[in-house]
Design a protein around this motif. Structure first.
Motif, PDB file in Angstrom:
ATOM      1  N   ALA A 135       0.831  -1.216   0.000  1.00  0.00           N
ATOM      2  CA  ALA A 135       0.000   0.000   0.000  1.00  0.00           C
ATOM      3  C   ALA A 135       0.859   1.256   0.000  1.00  0.00           C
ATOM      4  O   ALA A 135       0.422   2.327  -0.414  1.00  0.00           O
ATOM      5  CB  ALA A 135      -0.926  -0.013   1.223  1.00  0.00           C
ATOM      6  N   THR A 136       2.103   1.122   0.468  1.00  0.00           N
ATOM      7  CA  THR A 136       3.011   2.279   0.516  1.00  0.00           C
ATOM      8  C   THR A 136       3.228   2.878  -0.868  1.00  0.00           C
ATOM      9  O   THR A 136       3.405   4.096  -1.017  1.00  0.00           O
ATOM     10  CB  THR A 136       4.371   1.857   1.109  1.00  0.00           C
ATOM     11  N   PHE A 137       3.212   2.009  -1.906  1.00  0.00           N
ATOM     12  CA  PHE A 137       3.540   2.470  -3.268  1.00  0.00           C
ATOM     13  C   PHE A 137       2.310   2.683  -4.141  1.00  0.00           C
ATOM     14  O   PHE A 137       2.439   2.964  -5.329  1.00  0.00           O
ATOM     15  CB  PHE A 137       4.459   1.452  -3.947  1.00  0.00           C
ATOM     16  N   LYS A 138       1.112   2.526  -3.588  1.00  0.00           N
ATOM     17  CA  LYS A 138      -0.088   2.559  -4.417  1.00  0.00           C
ATOM     18  C   LYS A 138      -0.265   3.896  -5.148  1.00  0.00           C
ATOM     19  O   LYS A 138      -0.764   3.943  -6.255  1.00  0.00           O
ATOM     20  CB  LYS A 138      -1.334   2.272  -3.554  1.00  0.00           C
ATOM     21  N   LYS A 139       0.137   4.991  -4.504  1.00  0.00           N
ATOM     22  CA  LYS A 139      -0.056   6.312  -5.113  1.00  0.00           C
ATOM     23  C   LYS A 139       1.110   6.744  -5.988  1.00  0.00           C
ATOM     24  O   LYS A 139       1.106   7.846  -6.534  1.00  0.00           O
ATOM     25  CB  LYS A 139      -0.285   7.352  -4.010  1.00  0.00           C
ATOM     26  N   HIS A 140       2.119   5.880  -6.101  1.00  0.00           N
ATOM     27  CA  HIS A 140       3.253   6.240  -6.951  1.00  0.00           C
ATOM     28  C   HIS A 140       2.838   6.204  -8.427  1.00  0.00           C
ATOM     29  O   HIS A 140       2.055   5.363  -8.849  1.00  0.00           O
ATOM     30  CB  HIS A 140       4.424   5.291  -6.711  1.00  0.00           C
ATOM     31  N   LYS A 141       3.380   7.121  -9.196  1.00  0.00           N
ATOM     32  CA  LYS A 141       3.050   7.226 -10.620  1.00  0.00           C
ATOM     33  C   LYS A 141       4.054   6.429 -11.450  1.00  0.00           C
ATOM     34  O   LYS A 141       5.241   6.755 -11.495  1.00  0.00           O
ATOM     35  CB  LYS A 141       3.071   8.692 -11.059  1.00  0.00           C
ATOM     36  N   LEU A 142       3.564   5.344 -12.077  1.00  0.00           N
ATOM     37  CA  LEU A 142       4.414   4.511 -12.914  1.00  0.00           C
ATOM     38  C   LEU A 142       4.250   4.925 -14.371  1.00  0.00           C
ATOM     39  O   LEU A 142       3.126   5.117 -14.851  1.00  0.00           O
ATOM     40  CB  LEU A 142       4.059   3.030 -12.743  1.00  0.00           C
ATOM     41  N   VAL A 143       5.375   5.049 -15.063  1.00  0.00           N
ATOM     42  CA  VAL A 143       5.366   5.426 -16.482  1.00  0.00           C
ATOM     43  C   VAL A 143       6.261   4.457 -17.244  1.00  0.00           C
ATOM     44  O   VAL A 143       6.925   3.594 -16.650  1.00  0.00           O
ATOM     45  CB  VAL A 143       5.861   6.878 -16.681  1.00  0.00           C
ATOM     46  N   GLU A 144       6.258   4.599 -18.565  1.00  0.00           N
ATOM     47  CA  GLU A 144       7.140   3.783 -19.383  1.00  0.00           C
ATOM     48  C   GLU A 144       8.595   4.048 -19.012  1.00  0.00           C
ATOM     49  O   GLU A 144       8.941   5.164 -18.578  1.00  0.00           O
ATOM     50  CB  GLU A 144       6.918   4.077 -20.870  1.00  0.00           C
TER      51      GLU A 144
END
Length: 556
Positions: A135-144
């Protein structure tokens, strides 16, 4: 099933960082195991912050933990090695020269599948898993995957730039917004991105429209190329045929002259030889008589001489010999003279007509020559247009100064009756016909229809046959804040803002009619590609009797 179990064992005892079987395995207090060298290398990078984290669960440790070899894991790994499963799974893809490498792999790095804008790091599938699970990383924005993640860090404050300064048009961090960019128009980078995405969408639409227009022009260009090739091939073939016919005609006449001369030659030779034969016979007889007379001349007996002389036959009439003084021996020289005269006349005709043939070739109109861009290029074809008072409606007043300006008036102008006058509509045609390449401009202040039309269009009522653009004999552009093209009662709206000055370019022979808005730049409005069968005349139509004005510009 057995193979599946082996696969599970191999993944279970693989280092999450290097993805190979564990080497000198160690276990952190959070329960995750790594190669000793891999976790040490990872923590070496965190020495600056003095806070050490688990690459998988991100649990923090302070101070740096002391790691001891996990002998149980080491023994298990050794057992796995005996099975020959020492290599990493074959389907792992290692990063190449042009790939983004995983920041958490040690040794030979795997290719990253995502980059995180919050962590500013790139991850392979294995190392990305915590971003999906925790859950710590759920709001992180993943891109190519991106190699330019460090460009998102503010060089002054070492903080992620999450804001955008519209005043200075640059990305900034939160500290920048209260420092050198204080008081500036700042928004979140996400909000600015949304606005830029809208702008990009508009620009892409414009680009796609231009690409579409360019493709249409390319099609027309290719059609023109095909037409040029077909026409040139046809004309070359026809010209060669004509020249071959001309050569054959000359060859036939040459053969006729040769046969005629040969025939006349044989006739004349035969006549001369017959005359020769006759002369030879006469000469033989004369020689015979001369011998007889010579014998008689030498006879001494008078009686014998007298008797024989009376028996000698008299001479016949001599053949008439040709006299060189009557006609000089020219034979067939006159034929050469006559043929020379024909040659000279043919050369004279060819020399006279040849420039016209070459000029006709060089005056061939191609579509490419119509691709004019700037107003200066159009002005090369400027035509001086004046309006014909005999064609104007009685509610239109033409200013006498060169008949270029026209205005509507509620009063009927006193005009001489004319069969060419538009009786029902506020329209007027030009005096000059438009052929070849022509360009003219019209300024207006309200509503205007600028048109080109055949002279024989109807004029004596308010039907569509008389209105510019509502019949097949006229092509018209309705001008207001925007434009609408009309022909044969087909209306085509055009979303181009008006500068209240329109340029019209006509290439009559090529069948091209195009309209332009003449402002600071030449802005294309509409183009027609057709075949014009008659000379065209410029036309103007005003729409109200309230002082609307239009002027045909004097171009220099």
């Amino acid at each position: 099933m057995a193979q599946k179990g082996v696969q599970l064992d191999r993944e279970t005892f693989s280092c999450p960082i290097c993805l190979d079987l564990l080497k000198d395995p160690v276990t952190t207090s959070c329960g995750h195991s790594y190669c000793m060298d891999c976790i040490k290398t990872h923590w070496d990078k965190e020495d600056v912050k003095k806070v050490y984290s688990c690459p998988q669960c991100r649990q923090s440790f302070k101070p740096r933990p002391v790691l001891l070899k996990n002998t149980m894991l080491a023994d298990l790994v050794e057992e796995l090695k005996k099975t020959g499963l020492q290599a990493a799974p074959a389907d792992h893809c290692y990063a190449g020269a042009g790939d983004v490498a995983c920041d958490f792999c040690t040794g030979r790095k795997l290719r990253a599948c995502k980059s995180c804008l919050q962590c500013l790091a790139s991850y392979c599938d294995k190392h990305l898993q915590p971003h999906h699970d925790s859950a710590t990383f759920k709001k992180h924005k993943l891109v190519e995957p991106s190699k330019k993640l460090q460009e998102n860090i503010c060089s002054r404050h070492d903080e992620v730039m999450k804001l955008f300064c519209r005043t200075d048009q640059q990305s900034i961090c939160s500290l920048c917004s209260v420092d050198e960019h204080k008081g500036h128009d700042t928004v979140s980078a996400a909000a600015e991105r949304t606005e830029r995405q809208k702008e990009i969408k508009v620009r892409r639409l414009n680009i796609q429209q231009r690409i579409h227009s360019s493709r249409e022009v390319m099609k027309q260009l290719q059609q023109e190329v095909d037409g040029i090739n077909r026409s040139a091939d046809k004309d070359v073939k026809n010209s060669e045929k004509i020249f071959i016919e001309l050569i054959r005609f000359i060859q036939k006449k040459s053969s006729d002259v040769r046969q005629k001369v040969k025939s006349q030659q044989e006739s004349e030779v035969r006549r001369v030889k017959e005359f020769q034969k006759k002369l030879e016979q006469e000469m033989a007889e004369l020689k015979k008589k001369d011998s007889e007379l010579e014998l008689l001349q030498h006879t001494d007996d008078h009686t014998q001489l007298l008797e024989k002389f009376s028996s000698v036959s008299p001479l016949g009439e001599s053949s008439e010999l040709p006299s060189p003084k009557i006609r000089p021996l020219q034979y067939f020289e006159d034929v050469t003279t006559a043929v020379s005269e024909v040659r000279d006349k043919l050369q004279e005709v060819l020399m006279e007509k040849w420039p016209k043939i070459l000029r006709t070739v060089t005056e061939v109109d191609a579509f490419l020559s119509q691709q004019l861009r700037t107003r200066e290029e159009f002005l090369r074809y400027a035509s001086q247009i004046t309006l014909d008072p005999n064609s104007s409606n009685t509610s239109i007043m033409l200013f006498s100064e060169r008949y270029r300006k026209v205005t509507t008036t509620p009063l009927l102008e006193m005009c001489f009756p004319s069969r060419e006058r538009f009786n029902g509509l506020h329209q007027v045609l030009s005096r000059e016909s438009l052929t070849g390449r022509c360009y003219f401009e019209v300024e207006y202040d309200a509503l205007l229809t600028v048109a080109v039309a055949y002279k024989d269009m109807q004029r004596h009522n308010t039907s569509k046959d008389c209105a510019f653009g509502y019949n097949e004999k006229s092509w018209a552009l309705f001008c207001h804040h925007e434009f609408e093209f009309r022909h044969d009662d087909i209306h085509t709206p055009i979303s181009v803002k008006s500068s209240y000055k329109v340029g019209v370019f006509l290439d009559h022979k090529a069948g091209v009619l195009s309209f332009y808005d003449v402002g600071e730049t030449m802005k294309f409005i509409h183009k027609v590609q057709t075949t014009f069968t008659q000379p065209l005349y410029a036309g103007l139509a005003l729409h109200f009797s309230n002082g609307d004005n239009a002027t045909v510009c004097e171009l220099k």
